[in-house]
Scaffold this motif. Structure first.
Motif, PDB file in Angstrom:
ATOM      1  N   PRO A  58       0.660  -1.278  -0.187  1.00  0.00           N
ATOM      2  CA  PRO A  58       0.107  -0.103  -0.106  1.00  0.00           C
ATOM      3  C   PRO A  58       0.841   1.370   0.001  1.00  0.00           C
ATOM      4  O   PRO A  58       0.409   2.466  -0.346  1.00  0.00           O
ATOM      5  N   GLN A  59       2.002   1.212   0.281  1.00  0.00           N
ATOM      6  CA  GLN A  59       3.076   2.285   0.457  1.00  0.00           C
ATOM      7  C   GLN A  59       3.701   2.496  -0.986  1.00  0.00           C
ATOM      8  O   GLN A  59       3.785   3.570  -1.393  1.00  0.00           O
ATOM      9  N   CYS A  60       4.181   1.410  -1.569  1.00  0.00           N
ATOM     10  CA  CYS A  60       5.154   1.731  -2.839  1.00  0.00           C
ATOM     11  C   CYS A  60       4.548   0.993  -3.886  1.00  0.00           C
ATOM     12  O   CYS A  60       5.220   0.961  -5.057  1.00  0.00           O
ATOM     13  N   ALA A  61       3.462   0.061  -3.851  1.00  0.00           N
ATOM     14  CA  ALA A  61       2.828  -0.887  -4.827  1.00  0.00           C
ATOM     15  C   ALA A  61       3.816  -1.966  -5.511  1.00  0.00           C
ATOM     16  O   ALA A  61       3.301  -2.205  -6.479  1.00  0.00           O
ATOM     17  N   ALA A  62       4.987  -2.123  -4.777  1.00  0.00           N
ATOM     18  CA  ALA A  62       5.665  -3.124  -5.154  1.00  0.00           C
ATOM     19  C   ALA A  62       4.858  -4.578  -4.943  1.00  0.00           C
ATOM     20  O   ALA A  62       4.217  -4.894  -4.092  1.00  0.00           O
ATOM     21  N   PRO A  63       4.956  -5.514  -5.963  1.00  0.00           N
ATOM     22  CA  PRO A  63       4.335  -6.849  -5.629  1.00  0.00           C
ATOM     23  C   PRO A  63       4.940  -7.691  -4.587  1.00  0.00           C
ATOM     24  O   PRO A  63       6.135  -7.207  -4.126  1.00  0.00           O
ATOM     25  N   GLY A  64       4.515  -8.630  -3.850  1.00  0.00           N
ATOM     26  CA  GLY A  64       4.900  -9.452  -2.710  1.00  0.00           C
ATOM     27  C   GLY A  64       4.722  -8.955  -1.289  1.00  0.00           C
ATOM     28  O   GLY A  64       5.236  -9.330  -0.613  1.00  0.00           O
ATOM     29  N   PHE A  65       3.825  -8.117  -1.291  1.00  0.00           N
ATOM     30  CA  PHE A  65       3.295  -7.593   0.225  1.00  0.00           C
ATOM     31  C   PHE A  65       2.430  -8.822   0.875  1.00  0.00           C
ATOM     32  O   PHE A  65       1.470  -9.176   0.415  1.00  0.00           O
ATOM     33  N   SER A  66       3.128  -9.480   1.636  1.00  0.00           N
ATOM     34  CA  SER A  66       2.710 -10.599   2.189  1.00  0.00           C
ATOM     35  C   SER A  66       3.034 -11.081   3.537  1.00  0.00           C
ATOM     36  O   SER A  66       3.803 -10.322   4.024  1.00  0.00           O
ATOM     37  N   VAL A  67       2.441 -12.169   4.090  1.00  0.00           N
ATOM     38  CA  VAL A  67       2.587 -12.499   5.607  1.00  0.00           C
ATOM     39  C   VAL A  67       3.903 -12.971   5.807  1.00  0.00           C
ATOM     40  O   VAL A  67       4.290 -13.995   5.196  1.00  0.00           O
TER      41      VAL A  67
END
Length: 282
Positions: free
Chosen positions: A220-229
């Motif tokens: 949500p900050q930089c839109a990079a893929p891979g924001f995960s648990v």
């Protein structure tokens, strides 16, 4: 959700063990990418399940080396790799367990995303001079779909035949290896390369699906893929008594690029099964 970052992109995938079809089937429809099968390099040089070449470093280290080699051979800045490991299950420590990871390295964005799947698997071994014992053992493994490796003499003999996937080859190998063994015994075990192990191939497919979903989750900050648990916090209250349990209550998600973190409360469950409660099931 990011559905376009890899649309139309070519992604290198180095494998010599037949993984390319299940990996492409999991990633291409979801990401819109093209998985490029890279060959021309013996990945067993990085570690083999027949134990003649030990794997150096961790499971993830090996996957990274494969991805980098595939990117180098294909001349691409984005690459994939798969790596498996075998142990006992993390719950009882008694069941044979397979853990598969899929790593994506993107040098254009400077990120690495890792997917994972794990589950029970086949295992076992036998040292015998009796053909009936061999036949009974391989049937339990699921032969011929599950292929086997055979050695003369003992488990540690450096001579072996792998990729045995038919009854004719099994019989020929048993006869020939018996003749080479001083004790007339033959050692038999599962061939754990992906194309030779249906259970492992299924876990690779699930790891690829997990990777795809992680790639689609954007920071949500930089839109990079891979924001995960990256971590789960226990404490979901027991359904009967309300005591905090070992079942997770919240999750911490982290960006692979900017390292932004968020903690999110669990939404799918309000209460935990009493089996996991230290009061109801001490």
């Amino acid at each position: 959700m990011n559905q376009s970052k890899y649309r139309g992109q070519k992604i290198a995938f180095l494998t010599q063990h037949g993984k390319q079809e299940v990996v492409a089937a999991a990633l291409e429809p979801v990401l819109g990418c093209e998985v490029i099968h890279v060959s021309g390099y013996d990945t067993d040089l990085l570690g083999s399940f027949t134990r003649d070449v030990p794997r150096s470093g961790t499971q993830l280290d090996a996957a990274r080396r494969k991805a980098r080699k595939g990117m180098e051979l294909a001349g691409l800045k984005i690459g994939l790799a798969s790596e498996g490991s075998f142990s006992t299950d993390p719950y009882t420590g008694m069941m044979p367990w397979n853990r598969e990871i899929m790593v994506l390295i993107d040098d254009e964005l400077g990120i690495e995303v890792v997917g994972m799947a794990q589950g029970s698997t086949i295992a076992g071994q036998i040292l015998t001079a009796n053909w009936d014992d061999v036949e009974q053992f391989v049937r339990k493994l699921g032969f011929p779909q599950q292929q086997v490796v055979m050695r003369p003499q003992s488990e540690k003999d450096p001579r072996f035949i792998k990729g045995i996937g038919s009854w004719e080859k099994l019989g020929d190998a048993f006869t020939n290896l018996q003749m080479e063994a001083d004790n007339r015994k033959v050692f038999v075990e599962p061939d754990l390369r992906a194309f030779a192990s249906p259970t492992r191939m299924s876990h690779i497919a699930h790891a690829s699906e997990d990777l795809a979903q992680r790639i689609l989750s954007c920071c949500p900050q930089c839109a990079a893929p891979g924001f995960s648990v990256v971590q789960r916090q226990p404490g979901l209250p027991c359904e009967l008594c309300g005591t905090p349990t070992t079942t997770y209550l919240s999750e911490t998600l982290r960006c692979v690029l900017c390292k932004h973190e968020e903690m999110r409360q669990r939404q799918d469950l309000q209460y935990a099964d009493p089996r996991h409660c230290p009061q109801c099931n001490p």
